[in-house]
Design an enzyme around this catalytic site. Structure first.
Site, PDB file in Angstrom:
ATOM      1  N   ASP A 190       0.864  -1.188   0.000  1.00  0.00           N
ATOM      2  CA  ASP A 190       0.000   0.000   0.000  1.00  0.00           C
ATOM      3  C   ASP A 190       0.893   1.228   0.000  1.00  0.00           C
ATOM      4  O   ASP A 190       2.110   1.125  -0.150  1.00  0.00           O
ATOM      5  CB  ASP A 190      -0.948  -0.014   1.204  1.00  0.00           C
ATOM      6  CG  ASP A 190      -2.322   0.546   0.861  1.00  0.00           C
ATOM      7  OD1 ASP A 190      -2.392   1.735   0.502  1.00  0.00           O
ATOM      8  OD2 ASP A 190      -3.317  -0.205   0.939  1.00  0.00           O
ATOM      9  N   HIS A 261      -2.603   3.380  -4.707  1.00  0.00           N
ATOM     10  CA  HIS A 261      -2.018   2.926  -3.437  1.00  0.00           C
ATOM     11  C   HIS A 261      -0.563   2.505  -3.636  1.00  0.00           C
ATOM     12  O   HIS A 261      -0.094   1.541  -3.034  1.00  0.00           O
ATOM     13  CB  HIS A 261      -2.839   1.782  -2.841  1.00  0.00           C
ATOM     14  CG  HIS A 261      -4.166   2.223  -2.295  1.00  0.00           C
ATOM     15  ND1 HIS A 261      -4.296   2.843  -1.073  1.00  0.00           N
ATOM     16  CD2 HIS A 261      -5.419   2.146  -2.812  1.00  0.00           C
ATOM     17  CE1 HIS A 261      -5.574   3.125  -0.853  1.00  0.00           C
ATOM     18  NE2 HIS A 261      -6.280   2.724  -1.904  1.00  0.00           N
ATOM     19  N   GLU A 329      -9.672   2.719  -5.630  1.00  0.00           N
ATOM     20  CA  GLU A 329      -9.427   4.099  -5.217  1.00  0.00           C
ATOM     21  C   GLU A 329      -8.324   4.811  -6.017  1.00  0.00           C
ATOM     22  O   GLU A 329      -7.492   5.510  -5.452  1.00  0.00           O
ATOM     23  CB  GLU A 329      -9.090   4.147  -3.723  1.00  0.00           C
ATOM     24  CG  GLU A 329     -10.241   3.691  -2.843  1.00  0.00           C
ATOM     25  CD  GLU A 329      -9.941   3.829  -1.366  1.00  0.00           C
ATOM     26  OE1 GLU A 329     -10.828   4.282  -0.626  1.00  0.00           O
ATOM     27  OE2 GLU A 329      -8.828   3.482  -0.939  1.00  0.00           O
TER      28      GLU A 329
END
Length: 537
Positions: A190, A261, A329
């Site tokens: 991440d 990420h 995202e």
């Protein structure tokens, strides 16, 4: 008179055991019977085949660790009281995990209709053993027949925001095993760090695995500490975890999250950034994907990286049929602001920046599929019509999983409202968990297959999992507190199915379950509502 008193005490003991019997997750059939089996060091475990010995080893180690019992394992039953384990061969097809368990005063018999079933029979026996006791335990007589409602029953664990030792990860896997779960989703990369040892990209470990500090307090926080934080798991450690899980019939699904990420990636290799000249370092805060660049640039270096890194991941986790590529995202603002990305769009006749994400995701998916693996991504992947239905959708946003099932995808359900265990589970936890409220009642009340789904679409629901994100959970004891008892509720949802669930009965069972948590040395939250006879809060 003495004999009468002994008989009375034995009868009272049996009645007490009879009243307290319970199993989580709720079995298909649980028949209580009179009498008890005396479990002590004189009992033998009977297991002949390799599969039988594997389950016997788990049971023997559990009894020794938690009760101090040292039971010998033999290939054939003798004159001693015995716990007999057997894989039962049947002609008709059975569900993976199907079993039956019979506890009688003279003997305990566990029959798995397949190796997994035998292992799950062991877990049910463990739940019947009194949580409080030592050296001699009275196991209530019972008959159990059971099989899972869903094939996929799992838990996720984020080891990026905070990292945990291999021993702690093994303990986490044991919790899954004790709840008859069979998938461990390991979130390994991440913005805050890259936790996978890489031979081809060593800077992922020397640079990308460490952040300079960590946000203080809840986001946006009151500043940052100055403690360098991070690390990574070696190939040997990751394979050790895989082998440990495999012995417990648990499949590890590794996740390398792309194309967003990726702050840890572009900190180590700025060639893959849309802003290569900006300050680059792994994130020290959470939820920053709209505040600092964390997306990969669409260029040849990135394309090769995606192929290399997923091949490395598959080499490590070669036993797993599933590889998770993330794809959630991605903020398109960074591609929109990048002249190179805009030029890439023009050359490839792309109508918007979302197609850049699709392009990068397809490279990862094609790499995974060429190695004979099944690609899993978060529900954003449904935006790409060209990706195909061979990918598995992991639902985290609202009812996107229902939409995916209706569209023909295989779906793993983990909607954040019901499944994210990093969210508060009781009032006044604002400084220890994400805001919002996901109480035990909410988690238990989740129905992954609503009546509105057609029969065909319902078949596309593989099962589901809980997610344990660790932004605000720096220690394993805090993780345990977030897990329990909500993880037990998730286990019952996906093992027992909606038709076997009953919230009132589940809460009554928590009294014994709390004793089991104590036996395991696990922290847990005692805040429950309308719990009846359970007095703890």
């Amino acid at each position: 008179m003495k004999k009468t008193l002994l008989t009375l005490c034995a009868g009272l003991s049996a009645a007490l055991s009879f009243a307290q019997i319970s199993i989580i997750p709720e079995p298909l059939k649980l028949e209580q019977r009179p009498g008890v089996f005396l479990l002590n060091n004189h009992v033998e475990i009977v297991a002949a085949s390799v599969d039988e010995q594997q389950s016997a080893r788990f049971l023997s180690e559990y009894l020794h660790k938690h009760y101090g019992l040292k039971l010998s394992t033999v290939a054939q039953a003798g004159a001693k009281p015995a716990i007999v384990l057997a894989v039962k061969n049947v002609a008709t097809p059975v569900v993976a995990g199907e079993y039956e368990l019979t506890v009688a005063p003279e003997q305990i018999r566990l029959h798995g209709f397949n190796p997994q079933g035998l292992f799950y029979a062991v877990q049910s026996l463990i739940q019947l053993i009194p949580a409080k006791g030592y050296w001699q335990l009275e196991v209530p007589a019972a008959y159990v027949y059971d099989k899972p409602a869903f094939e996929y029953r799992g838990m996720h664990f984020d080891v990026v925001r905070h990292m945990f030792t291999v021993d702690e990860i093994k303990k986490y896997i044991d919790y899954l095993a004790l709840h008859k779960m069979n998938y461990f989703h390991w979130h390994l990369t991440d913005d805050q760090g890259w936790r996978i040892e890489s031979a081809k990209y060593p800077k992922l470990n020397t640079v990308g695995a460490y952040r300079e500090g960590t946000i203080i307090g809840m986001f946006p926080g009151t500043g940052f500490d100055s403690t360098r934080y991070g690390g990574y798991y070696t190939v040997a450690q990751m394979r050790e975890v895989v082998d440990y899980a495999k012995e417990r019939y648990i499949t590890v699904i590794p996740e390398a999250d792309i194309p967003a990420h990726c702050m840890a990636v572009i900190a180590a290799y700025p060639e893959m950034s849309t802003t290569p000249d900006s300050i680059r370092k792994p994130a020290s805060t959470w939820g920053i994907y709209n505040r600092q660049n964390n997306v990969l640039a669409p260029n040849p270096y990135t394309f090769q990286f995606l192929k290399d890194i997923f091949n490395e991941l598959i080499d490590i986790f070669h036993d797993s049929p599933y590889i998770h590529f993330g794809a959630d995202e991605a903020s398109r603002m960074w591609w929109r602001a990048s002249p190179e990305s805009q030029e890439f769009m023009r050359r490839h006749n792309m109508k918007d920046e979302g197609e850049i994400q699709d392009y990068l995701v397809r490279i990862a998916v094609e790499t995974i599929q060429k190695r004979g693996k099944i690609a899993v991504g978060w529900d954003e992947i449904m935006n790409d019509a060209q990706l195909g239905k061979e990918v598995v959708v992991m639902n985290w946003r609202g009812t996107r999983g229902i939409e995916a099932a209706n569209r023909g995808y295989q779906v793993i359900m983990t909607p954040s409202r019901f499944s994210y265990l990093n969210i508060m589970q009781k009032p006044n936890e604002e400084m220890t968990a994400h805001r919002g409220m996901t109480t035990l009642d909410v988690v238990y009340g989740y129905n992954p297959v609503p009546d509105t789904l057609s029969a065909q679409a319902a078949k596309n629901i593989m099962g589901g999992q809980g997610c344990m994100w660790t932004e605000y959970y720096p220690t394993f004891s805090k993780v345990e507190y977030a897990l329990f008892p909500r993880m037990s509720a998730i286990a019952e949802t996906f093992w027992s199915g909606q038709e076997r669930k009953d919230l009132g009965r589940f809460k009554q069972k928590l009294s014994k379950q709390f004793d089991l948590y104590d036996l395991w040395g696990a922290q847990y939250c005692t805040y429950v509502v309308d719990i009846g006879d359970v007095k703890r809060r």
